[in-house]
Design a protein around this motif. Structure first.
Motif, PDB file in Angstrom:
ATOM      1  N   THR A  35       0.843  -1.207  -0.025  1.00  0.00           N
ATOM      2  CA  THR A  35       0.079   0.007  -0.115  1.00  0.00           C
ATOM      3  C   THR A  35       0.723   1.351  -0.009  1.00  0.00           C
ATOM      4  OG1 THR A  35      -0.128   0.252   2.510  1.00  0.00           O
ATOM      5  CG2 THR A  35      -1.743  -1.261   1.380  1.00  0.00           C
ATOM      6  N   ASP A  36       0.284   2.292  -0.289  1.00  0.00           N
ATOM      7  CA  ASP A  36       1.109   3.557  -0.381  1.00  0.00           C
ATOM      8  C   ASP A  36       1.300   4.058   1.063  1.00  0.00           C
ATOM      9  OD1 ASP A  36      -0.235   3.747  -2.892  1.00  0.00           O
ATOM     10  OD2 ASP A  36      -0.687   5.989  -2.616  1.00  0.00           O
ATOM     11  N   ASP A  37       0.543   3.734   2.124  1.00  0.00           N
ATOM     12  CA  ASP A  37       1.312   3.975   3.524  1.00  0.00           C
ATOM     13  C   ASP A  37       2.346   2.988   3.785  1.00  0.00           C
ATOM     14  OD1 ASP A  37      -0.855   5.654   4.064  1.00  0.00           O
ATOM     15  OD2 ASP A  37      -2.148   4.406   4.849  1.00  0.00           O
ATOM     16  N   GLN A  38       2.495   1.724   3.360  1.00  0.00           N
ATOM     17  CA  GLN A  38       3.612   0.836   3.666  1.00  0.00           C
ATOM     18  C   GLN A  38       4.910   1.439   3.022  1.00  0.00           C
ATOM     19  OE1 GLN A  38       1.766  -2.921   2.373  1.00  0.00           O
ATOM     20  NE2 GLN A  38       1.689  -3.585   4.431  1.00  0.00           N
ATOM     21  N   LEU A  39       4.648   1.719   1.741  1.00  0.00           N
ATOM     22  CA  LEU A  39       5.901   2.012   1.051  1.00  0.00           C
ATOM     23  C   LEU A  39       6.338   3.522   1.406  1.00  0.00           C
ATOM     24  CD1 LEU A  39       7.763   1.339  -1.290  1.00  0.00           C
ATOM     25  CD2 LEU A  39       6.389   2.380  -2.827  1.00  0.00           C
ATOM     26  N   HIS A  40       5.315   4.159   1.684  1.00  0.00           N
ATOM     27  CA  HIS A  40       5.903   5.702   2.367  1.00  0.00           C
ATOM     28  C   HIS A  40       6.730   5.383   3.576  1.00  0.00           C
ATOM     29  CE1 HIS A  40       5.748   9.719   3.998  1.00  0.00           C
ATOM     30  NE2 HIS A  40       5.616  10.090   2.804  1.00  0.00           N
ATOM     31  N   ALA A  41       6.211   4.756   4.488  1.00  0.00           N
ATOM     32  CA  ALA A  41       6.779   4.520   5.977  1.00  0.00           C
ATOM     33  C   ALA A  41       8.196   3.765   5.395  1.00  0.00           C
ATOM     34  CB  ALA A  41       5.969   3.554   6.892  1.00  0.00           C
ATOM     35  N   ALA A  42       8.267   2.713   4.618  1.00  0.00           N
ATOM     36  CA  ALA A  42       9.538   2.108   4.400  1.00  0.00           C
ATOM     37  C   ALA A  42      10.577   3.156   3.933  1.00  0.00           C
ATOM     38  CB  ALA A  42       9.444   1.053   3.519  1.00  0.00           C
ATOM     39  N   LEU A  43      10.179   3.822   2.866  1.00  0.00           N
ATOM     40  CA  LEU A  43      10.772   4.731   2.330  1.00  0.00           C
ATOM     41  C   LEU A  43      11.164   6.218   2.951  1.00  0.00           C
ATOM     42  CD1 LEU A  43       9.897   4.400  -1.404  1.00  0.00           C
ATOM     43  CD2 LEU A  43      11.873   3.262  -0.331  1.00  0.00           C
ATOM     44  N   PHE A  44      10.361   6.588   3.568  1.00  0.00           N
ATOM     45  CA  PHE A  44      10.419   7.926   4.116  1.00  0.00           C
ATOM     46  C   PHE A  44       9.783   8.094   5.789  1.00  0.00           C
ATOM     47  CE2 PHE A  44       9.543   8.283  -0.448  1.00  0.00           C
ATOM     48  CZ  PHE A  44      10.634   8.812  -1.004  1.00  0.00           C
ATOM     49  N   GLY A  45       9.761   7.048   6.112  1.00  0.00           N
ATOM     50  CA  GLY A  45       9.382   7.126   7.688  1.00  0.00           C
ATOM     51  C   GLY A  45      10.329   7.580   8.721  1.00  0.00           C
ATOM     52  N   ASP A  46      10.359   7.332   9.939  1.00  0.00           N
ATOM     53  CA  ASP A  46      11.156   7.561  10.963  1.00  0.00           C
ATOM     54  C   ASP A  46      12.389   6.681  10.978  1.00  0.00           C
ATOM     55  OD1 ASP A  46       9.285   9.783  11.919  1.00  0.00           O
ATOM     56  OD2 ASP A  46       8.378   8.483  13.493  1.00  0.00           O
ATOM     57  N   ASP A  47      12.140   5.399  10.212  1.00  0.00           N
ATOM     58  CA  ASP A  47      13.022   4.498  10.483  1.00  0.00           C
ATOM     59  C   ASP A  47      13.374   3.709   9.055  1.00  0.00           C
ATOM     60  OD1 ASP A  47      15.288   2.783  11.314  1.00  0.00           O
ATOM     61  OD2 ASP A  47      13.843   1.366  12.098  1.00  0.00           O
TER      62      ASP A  47
END
Length: 161
Positions: A35-47
């Motif tokens: 999903t968008d949220d998963q990929l966003h977190a994987a690439l641009f999240g806190d970790d």
């Protein structure tokens, strides 16, 4: 102008589209739930756990993607890069996007002093295998990739308690 650049957060919808196209190409669309949220977190999240480069066409449209993560070689004592997905949309193939993406990843490995760039390819994907051989890559002979997922993963994890 076409080129390669680091993915930006506003690229995530295009990257999701490309990853799902790749799943279709690999005859496993039902296995891809990214999903968008998963990929966003994987690439641009806190970790962040992954990195991504995009290839753009002359109009600036995202034509291809390379998603990677860092590895470590105990034998060489330095990090490396595992290319998780390399995909160029069919309408943009033959324009050098795949080669430019791989060259940019190789340059990043070299810049960081990393020892290797590696990836997996399906045995039946002869166009990709031919392309990889044309740039000097070869298979890691004698090694078979194993994977533990789903119920088997949960079962083994339960045995560690």
């Amino acid at each position: 102008m076409s080129g390669v650049r680091a993915a930006r957060s506003d690229d995530v919808p295009a990257l999701i589209r490309l990853v799902h196209e790749l799943a279709d190409y690999e005859k496993a669309p039902e296995e891809c739930g990214l999903t968008d949220d998963q990929l966003h977190a994987a690439l641009f999240g806190d970790d962040p756990v992954a990195g991504a480069l995009v290839a753009t066409d002359t109009g600036g449209e995202v034509a291809g993607v390379a998603i990677w993560f860092r590895t470590f070689s105990t034998w060489e004592g330095v990090a490396g890069m595992h290319l998780e997905d390399l995909y160029v949309s069919p309408a943009h193939r033959g324009a050098g996007h795949g080669r430019r993406l791989l060259a940019a990843l190789a340059a990043e490995c070299t810049r960081r002093g990393w020892a290797r760039l590696e990836w997996n390819v399906l045995d039946w994907n002869t166009p990709a295998i031919g392309f990889y051989r044309s740039i000097g890559a070869g298979p890691n002979e004698g090694w078979t990739t194993f994977r533990l997922t789903g119920a088997a993963l949960a079962d083994l994890a339960g045995r560690s308690a």
